[in-house]
Scaffold this motif. Sequence first.
Motif, PDB file in Angstrom:
ATOM      1  N   ALA A  89     107.225 -49.045   8.146  1.00  0.00           N
ATOM      2  CA  ALA A  89     107.041 -47.811   7.385  1.00  0.00           C
ATOM      3  C   ALA A  89     105.608 -47.306   7.485  1.00  0.00           C
ATOM      4  O   ALA A  89     105.373 -46.093   7.514  1.00  0.00           O
ATOM      5  CB  ALA A  89     107.431 -48.023   5.926  1.00  0.00           C
ATOM      6  N   ASP A  90     104.642 -48.225   7.571  1.00  0.00           N
ATOM      7  CA  ASP A  90     103.237 -47.836   7.749  1.00  0.00           C
ATOM      8  C   ASP A  90     103.014 -47.095   9.068  1.00  0.00           C
ATOM      9  O   ASP A  90     102.014 -46.418   9.241  1.00  0.00           O
ATOM     10  CB  ASP A  90     102.321 -49.063   7.709  1.00  0.00           C
ATOM     11  CG  ASP A  90     102.196 -49.653   6.314  1.00  0.00           C
ATOM     12  OD1 ASP A  90     102.555 -48.964   5.330  1.00  0.00           O
ATOM     13  OD2 ASP A  90     101.737 -50.812   6.216  1.00  0.00           O
ATOM     14  N   HIS A  91     103.966 -47.265  10.005  1.00  0.00           N
ATOM     15  CA  HIS A  91     103.881 -46.602  11.314  1.00  0.00           C
ATOM     16  C   HIS A  91     105.002 -45.575  11.475  1.00  0.00           C
ATOM     17  O   HIS A  91     105.449 -45.293  12.586  1.00  0.00           O
ATOM     18  CB  HIS A  91     103.953 -47.657  12.427  1.00  0.00           C
ATOM     19  CG  HIS A  91     102.762 -48.559  12.465  1.00  0.00           C
ATOM     20  ND1 HIS A  91     102.636 -49.657  11.656  1.00  0.00           N
ATOM     21  CD2 HIS A  91     101.633 -48.499  13.201  1.00  0.00           C
ATOM     22  CE1 HIS A  91     101.483 -50.249  11.899  1.00  0.00           C
ATOM     23  NE2 HIS A  91     100.848 -49.558  12.829  1.00  0.00           N
ATOM     24  N   ASP A  92     105.494 -45.055  10.353  1.00  0.00           N
ATOM     25  CA  ASP A  92     106.571 -44.045  10.332  1.00  0.00           C
ATOM     26  C   ASP A  92     107.875 -44.562  10.936  1.00  0.00           C
ATOM     27  O   ASP A  92     108.621 -43.808  11.556  1.00  0.00           O
ATOM     28  CB  ASP A  92     106.132 -42.759  11.033  1.00  0.00           C
ATOM     29  CG  ASP A  92     104.962 -42.099  10.340  1.00  0.00           C
ATOM     30  OD1 ASP A  92     104.928 -42.128   9.099  1.00  0.00           O
ATOM     31  OD2 ASP A  92     104.071 -41.566  11.038  1.00  0.00           O
ATOM     32  N   GLY A  93     108.143 -45.846  10.746  1.00  0.00           N
ATOM     33  CA  GLY A  93     109.378 -46.433  11.275  1.00  0.00           C
ATOM     34  C   GLY A  93     110.117 -47.186  10.192  1.00  0.00           C
ATOM     35  O   GLY A  93     109.865 -47.012   9.006  1.00  0.00           O
ATOM     36  N   TRP A  94     111.046 -48.034  10.636  1.00  0.00           N
ATOM     37  CA  TRP A  94     111.849 -48.816   9.700  1.00  0.00           C
ATOM     38  C   TRP A  94     112.380 -50.056  10.406  1.00  0.00           C
ATOM     39  O   TRP A  94     112.392 -50.148  11.620  1.00  0.00           O
ATOM     40  CB  TRP A  94     113.004 -47.991   9.142  1.00  0.00           C
ATOM     41  CG  TRP A  94     114.020 -47.581  10.167  1.00  0.00           C
ATOM     42  CD1 TRP A  94     115.143 -48.265  10.537  1.00  0.00           C
ATOM     43  CD2 TRP A  94     114.004 -46.390  10.963  1.00  0.00           C
ATOM     44  NE1 TRP A  94     115.828 -47.573  11.511  1.00  0.00           N
ATOM     45  CE2 TRP A  94     115.150 -46.418  11.793  1.00  0.00           C
ATOM     46  CE3 TRP A  94     113.141 -45.299  11.063  1.00  0.00           C
ATOM     47  CZ2 TRP A  94     115.446 -45.407  12.701  1.00  0.00           C
ATOM     48  CZ3 TRP A  94     113.439 -44.294  11.968  1.00  0.00           C
ATOM     49  CH2 TRP A  94     114.580 -44.353  12.766  1.00  0.00           C
ATOM     50  N   LEU A  95     112.837 -51.008   9.590  1.00  0.00           N
ATOM     51  CA  LEU A  95     113.500 -52.210  10.083  1.00  0.00           C
ATOM     52  C   LEU A  95     114.982 -51.892  10.174  1.00  0.00           C
ATOM     53  O   LEU A  95     115.607 -51.494   9.183  1.00  0.00           O
ATOM     54  CB  LEU A  95     113.271 -53.390   9.136  1.00  0.00           C
ATOM     55  CG  LEU A  95     114.029 -54.669   9.444  1.00  0.00           C
ATOM     56  CD1 LEU A  95     113.578 -55.266  10.784  1.00  0.00           C
ATOM     57  CD2 LEU A  95     113.851 -55.685   8.327  1.00  0.00           C
ATOM     58  N   GLU A  96     115.543 -52.036  11.359  1.00  0.00           N
ATOM     59  CA  GLU A  96     116.973 -51.794  11.558  1.00  0.00           C
ATOM     60  C   GLU A  96     117.757 -52.917  10.887  1.00  0.00           C
ATOM     61  O   GLU A  96     117.431 -54.083  11.046  1.00  0.00           O
ATOM     62  CB  GLU A  96     117.291 -51.751  13.057  1.00  0.00           C
ATOM     63  CG  GLU A  96     118.693 -51.340  13.383  1.00  0.00           C
ATOM     64  CD  GLU A  96     118.969 -49.872  13.097  1.00  0.00           C
ATOM     65  OE1 GLU A  96     120.149 -49.564  12.877  1.00  0.00           O
ATOM     66  OE2 GLU A  96     118.053 -49.052  13.101  1.00  0.00           O
TER      67      GLU A  96
END
Length: 95
Positions: free
Chosen positions: A87-94
């Motif tokens: 999330a800190d890199h504008d992503g998520w854990l699938e």
Amino acid sequence: MPENDPVTPTNDQPDQPDHYVLVLPDREAAEELAEKLTAEHPGLPEPELHRDALAGEDDAEDAQWLVVLTPPLPAGLTPAALDALAADHDGWLES
């Protein structure tokens, strides 16, 4: 008919996945996160980076990047911690 099911799972850790996939918006974010993980967790197996083009898209700009981690993970890298890092890199854990 027997009451007990003869097929019993033998996996000792049924909740642990074979791998963890962090989805990032671009290659730069994926490389940055992979470098951060290996720097902060030297015992971590080398993260794999993969380009994941969106279905039907040929343009590399429309691709997400995946950082794939293979267990065992260090104790501090829980799914919640991985999701927060992504999330800190504008992503998520699938999941």
